[in-house]
Design a protein around this motif. Structure first.
Motif, PDB file in Angstrom:
ATOM      1  N   LYS A 131      43.367  47.257  35.317  1.00 37.74           N
ATOM      2  CA  LYS A 131      42.584  46.481  36.282  1.00 37.74           C
ATOM      3  C   LYS A 131      41.195  46.182  35.716  1.00 37.74           C
ATOM      4  CE  LYS A 131      44.738  47.779  40.672  1.00 37.74           C
ATOM      5  NZ  LYS A 131      44.502  48.249  42.067  1.00 37.74           N
ATOM      6  N   GLY A 132      40.611  47.156  35.045  1.00 35.82           N
ATOM      7  CA  GLY A 132      39.310  46.951  34.421  1.00 35.82           C
ATOM      8  C   GLY A 132      39.366  45.905  33.323  1.00 35.82           C
ATOM      9  N   ALA A 133      40.398  45.994  32.491  1.00 36.13           N
ATOM     10  CA  ALA A 133      40.556  45.019  31.408  1.00 36.13           C
ATOM     11  C   ALA A 133      40.788  43.624  31.983  1.00 36.13           C
ATOM     12  CB  ALA A 133      41.714  45.426  30.501  1.00 36.13           C
ATOM     13  N   GLU A 134      41.595  43.541  33.019  1.00 37.90           N
ATOM     14  CA  GLU A 134      41.866  42.254  33.649  1.00 37.90           C
ATOM     15  C   GLU A 134      40.586  41.646  34.219  1.00 37.90           C
ATOM     16  OE1 GLU A 134      45.263  40.928  36.693  1.00 37.90           O
ATOM     17  OE2 GLU A 134      43.637  42.019  37.675  1.00 37.90           O
ATOM     18  N   ALA A 135      39.805  42.461  34.936  1.00 38.93           N
ATOM     19  CA  ALA A 135      38.556  41.971  35.522  1.00 38.93           C
ATOM     20  C   ALA A 135      37.592  41.490  34.442  1.00 38.93           C
ATOM     21  CB  ALA A 135      37.911  43.074  36.356  1.00 38.93           C
ATOM     22  N   ALA A 136      37.525  42.233  33.335  1.00 36.07           N
ATOM     23  CA  ALA A 136      36.622  41.855  32.242  1.00 36.07           C
ATOM     24  C   ALA A 136      37.061  40.548  31.591  1.00 36.07           C
ATOM     25  CB  ALA A 136      36.568  42.974  31.203  1.00 36.07           C
ATOM     26  N   MET A 137      38.372  40.379  31.422  1.00 36.73           N
ATOM     27  CA  MET A 137      38.880  39.132  30.846  1.00 36.73           C
ATOM     28  C   MET A 137      38.584  37.948  31.752  1.00 36.73           C
ATOM     29  SD  MET A 137      42.553  40.183  29.179  1.00 36.73           S
ATOM     30  CE  MET A 137      42.666  41.466  27.916  1.00 36.73           C
ATOM     31  N   LEU A 138      38.768  38.137  33.061  1.00 42.30           N
ATOM     32  CA  LEU A 138      38.477  37.061  34.010  1.00 42.30           C
ATOM     33  C   LEU A 138      36.990  36.720  34.001  1.00 42.30           C
ATOM     34  CD1 LEU A 138      40.760  38.137  36.986  1.00 42.30           C
ATOM     35  CD2 LEU A 138      41.005  36.070  35.590  1.00 42.30           C
ATOM     36  N   TYR A 139      36.143  37.743  33.913  1.00 49.58           N
ATOM     37  CA  TYR A 139      34.696  37.519  33.850  1.00 49.58           C
ATOM     38  C   TYR A 139      34.323  36.700  32.609  1.00 49.58           C
ATOM     39  CZ  TYR A 139      29.831  38.510  32.720  1.00 49.58           C
ATOM     40  OH  TYR A 139      28.518  38.386  32.346  1.00 49.58           O
ATOM     41  N   ARG A 140      34.860  37.114  31.456  1.00 51.95           N
ATOM     42  CA  ARG A 140      34.534  36.407  30.221  1.00 51.95           C
ATOM     43  C   ARG A 140      35.110  34.998  30.234  1.00 51.95           C
ATOM     44  NH1 ARG A 140      35.246  39.777  24.822  1.00 51.95           N
ATOM     45  NH2 ARG A 140      34.295  37.834  24.115  1.00 51.95           N
ATOM     46  N   ASN A 141      36.279  34.836  30.834  1.00 50.84           N
ATOM     47  CA  ASN A 141      36.899  33.521  30.949  1.00 50.84           C
ATOM     48  C   ASN A 141      36.011  32.574  31.765  1.00 50.84           C
ATOM     49  OD1 ASN A 141      38.732  32.001  33.233  1.00 50.84           O
ATOM     50  ND2 ASN A 141      39.530  31.666  31.175  1.00 50.84           N
ATOM     51  N   ARG A 142      35.562  33.055  32.923  1.00 50.12           N
ATOM     52  CA  ARG A 142      34.740  32.212  33.795  1.00 50.12           C
ATOM     53  C   ARG A 142      33.379  31.910  33.168  1.00 50.12           C
ATOM     54  NH1 ARG A 142      36.562  36.049  38.747  1.00 50.12           N
ATOM     55  NH2 ARG A 142      38.556  35.026  39.219  1.00 50.12           N
ATOM     56  N   ALA A 143      32.791  32.926  32.539  1.00 46.74           N
ATOM     57  CA  ALA A 143      31.468  32.736  31.923  1.00 46.74           C
ATOM     58  C   ALA A 143      31.537  31.715  30.790  1.00 46.74           C
ATOM     59  CB  ALA A 143      30.947  34.070  31.401  1.00 46.74           C
TER      60      ALA A 143
ATOM     61  N   THR B 239      32.123  28.222  32.138  1.00 46.59           N
ATOM     62  CA  THR B 239      30.929  27.703  32.795  1.00 46.59           C
ATOM     63  C   THR B 239      29.926  27.207  31.771  1.00 46.59           C
ATOM     64  OG1 THR B 239      31.209  29.172  34.703  1.00 46.59           O
ATOM     65  CG2 THR B 239      29.002  28.285  34.319  1.00 46.59           C
ATOM     66  N   ILE B 240      29.734  27.993  30.700  1.00 51.77           N
ATOM     67  CA  ILE B 240      28.812  27.581  29.625  1.00 51.77           C
ATOM     68  C   ILE B 240      29.288  26.282  28.983  1.00 51.77           C
ATOM     69  CG2 ILE B 240      27.971  28.191  27.327  1.00 51.77           C
ATOM     70  CD1 ILE B 240      27.992  31.140  28.289  1.00 51.77           C
ATOM     71  N   LEU B 241      30.594  26.173  28.748  1.00 54.64           N
ATOM     72  CA  LEU B 241      31.147  24.960  28.137  1.00 54.64           C
ATOM     73  C   LEU B 241      30.936  23.753  29.048  1.00 54.64           C
ATOM     74  CD1 LEU B 241      32.844  23.694  25.826  1.00 54.64           C
ATOM     75  CD2 LEU B 241      34.885  24.247  27.168  1.00 54.64           C
ATOM     76  N   LYS B 242      31.144  23.962  30.333  1.00 55.42           N
ATOM     77  CA  LYS B 242      30.999  22.861  31.291  1.00 55.42           C
ATOM     78  C   LYS B 242      29.557  22.407  31.414  1.00 55.42           C
ATOM     79  CE  LYS B 242      32.042  21.674  36.116  1.00 55.42           C
ATOM     80  NZ  LYS B 242      32.627  22.155  37.401  1.00 55.42           N
TER      81      LYS B 242
ATOM     82  N   GLY C 133      28.301  22.112  27.101  1.00 57.93           N
ATOM     83  CA  GLY C 133      29.154  21.541  26.066  1.00 57.93           C
ATOM     84  C   GLY C 133      29.336  22.462  24.875  1.00 57.93           C
ATOM     85  N   ILE C 134      28.806  23.683  24.973  1.00 57.05           N
ATOM     86  CA  ILE C 134      28.885  24.641  23.868  1.00 57.05           C
ATOM     87  C   ILE C 134      30.111  25.529  24.043  1.00 57.05           C
ATOM     88  CG2 ILE C 134      27.769  26.600  22.731  1.00 57.05           C
ATOM     89  CD1 ILE C 134      25.094  25.427  23.610  1.00 57.05           C
ATOM     90  N   ASP C 135      30.956  25.556  23.009  1.00 60.11           N
ATOM     91  CA  ASP C 135      32.109  26.458  23.000  1.00 60.11           C
ATOM     92  C   ASP C 135      31.662  27.768  22.353  1.00 60.11           C
ATOM     93  OD1 ASP C 135      34.475  27.845  22.741  1.00 60.11           O
ATOM     94  OD2 ASP C 135      35.582  26.196  21.814  1.00 60.11           O
ATOM     95  N   THR C 136      31.606  28.835  23.131  1.00 63.48           N
ATOM     96  CA  THR C 136      31.123  30.129  22.634  1.00 63.48           C
ATOM     97  C   THR C 136      32.142  30.832  21.741  1.00 63.48           C
ATOM     98  OG1 THR C 136      31.960  31.273  24.598  1.00 63.48           O
ATOM     99  CG2 THR C 136      29.688  30.441  24.674  1.00 63.48           C
ATOM    100  N   GLY C 137      33.351  30.289  21.661  1.00 65.37           N
ATOM    101  CA  GLY C 137      34.387  30.939  20.860  1.00 65.37           C
ATOM    102  C   GLY C 137      34.976  32.166  21.529  1.00 65.37           C
ATOM    103  N   CYS C 138      34.785  32.264  22.832  1.00 63.09           N
ATOM    104  CA  CYS C 138      35.302  33.415  23.572  1.00 63.09           C
ATOM    105  C   CYS C 138      36.815  33.472  23.481  1.00 63.09           C
ATOM    106  CB  CYS C 138      34.875  33.330  25.042  1.00 63.09           C
ATOM    107  SG  CYS C 138      35.584  34.623  26.084  1.00 63.09           S
ATOM    108  N   ALA C 139      37.322  34.666  23.151  1.00 62.13           N
ATOM    109  CA  ALA C 139      38.766  34.838  23.001  1.00 62.13           C
ATOM    110  C   ALA C 139      39.520  34.644  24.309  1.00 62.13           C
ATOM    111  CB  ALA C 139      39.059  36.237  22.451  1.00 62.13           C
ATOM    112  N   TYR C 140      38.800  34.720  25.431  1.00 59.99           N
ATOM    113  CA  TYR C 140      39.450  34.671  26.738  1.00 59.99           C
ATOM    114  C   TYR C 140      39.191  33.364  27.488  1.00 59.99           C
ATOM    115  CZ  TYR C 140      39.568  39.587  25.542  1.00 59.99           C
ATOM    116  OH  TYR C 140      39.766  40.777  24.869  1.00 59.99           O
ATOM    117  N   ARG C 141      38.695  32.345  26.789  1.00 57.47           N
ATOM    118  CA  ARG C 141      38.399  31.079  27.470  1.00 57.47           C
ATOM    119  C   ARG C 141      39.675  30.419  27.985  1.00 57.47           C
ATOM    120  NH1 ARG C 141      37.671  25.759  26.761  1.00 57.47           N
ATOM    121  NH2 ARG C 141      38.208  25.715  24.556  1.00 57.47           N
ATOM    122  N   GLU C 142      40.762  30.571  27.277  1.00 59.80           N
ATOM    123  CA  GLU C 142      42.059  30.075  27.732  1.00 59.80           C
ATOM    124  C   GLU C 142      42.995  31.278  27.863  1.00 59.80           C
ATOM    125  OE1 GLU C 142      42.993  25.853  26.092  1.00 59.80           O
ATOM    126  OE2 GLU C 142      42.099  26.968  24.422  1.00 59.80           O
TER     127      GLU C 142
END
Length: 203
Positions: free
Chosen positions: A55-67, A70-73, A76-85
């Motif tokens: 549950k902790g890992a899932e929450a962290a992935m969702l947080y990084r995905n949304r963050a 949001t930054i990309l939107k 326009g900067i792609d942070t290279g986050c492994a969890y963006r998709e």
């Protein structure tokens, strides 16, 4: 939507039906070894913690995905986050699969251990598990630390399970309970090996 669908799959009464609960009740009625109650209490607490690791890992992935999205939107900067998709990230599937199995284990332990015999420290197990899953997922760019964490935890869990499976096998006491515990242990070993393979630590 995918998260909700995965969570709906966690409810698994059919999983518990795989074991003969009448036999287990008879074995308990014939008096399990005195030390076994403490081991099962620990098993229940451990499986609770395991669910909350994911549950902790899932929450962290969702947080990084949304963050990252949001930054990309906004910039326009792609942070290279492994969890963006998330759907393309194998670690997301790893977490969902393992959380489903651990939820099934917890379901078994809840049938085995009455509420009156469970640890009073369950809230602490939940918090500790959540942090154990969330911190490596947030702190490291890739899922490697999460895999290494799971590998280390499951190595300990295997030893813990075998500490009471082996005496039960040697004595011949509670064979149906032993079958259930061995089944859980074998799945924990699979989790360890899966994590080791994904982290690259398995040789």
């Amino acid at each position: 939507m995918a998260v909700r669908a995965a969570r709906r799959a966690f409810s698994s009464t059919k999983y518990a039906i795989a074991f003969d609960w009448n036999k287990i009740r008879d074995e308990k009625g014939a008096r399990w070894p005195q030390w076994l109650a403490a081991e099962l209490k620990s098993d229940h607490a451990g499986e609770t913690g395991a669910v909350w690791i994911y549950k902790g890992a899932e929450a962290a992935m969702l947080y990084r995905n949304r963050a990252s999205n949001t930054i990309l939107k906004l910039t326009g900067i792609d942070t290279g986050c492994a969890y963006r998709e998330l759907e393309k990230q194998e670690a997301w599937g790893f977490v969902q699969e393992h959380m489903r199995t651990e939820s099934q284990h917890l379901e078994l332990m809840e049938k085995l251990v009455p509420k009156s015999e469970r640890s009073s420290l369950i809230p602490l197990w939940k918090i500790s598990g959540f942090l154990l899953g969330a911190i490596p997922t947030v702190a490291w760019r890739s899922p490697t630390w999460l895999y290494l964490t799971v590998e280390a935890v499951e190595t300990f869990v295997e030893k813990h399970y075998m500490n009471h499976i082996e005496p039960l096998q040697e004595s011949g006491e509670a064979p149906e309970l032993t079958r259930l515990l061995r089944h859980c242990c074998e799945e924990e070993i699979h989790h360890r090996d899966d994590a080791a393979r994904r982290s690259g630590s398995q040789v």
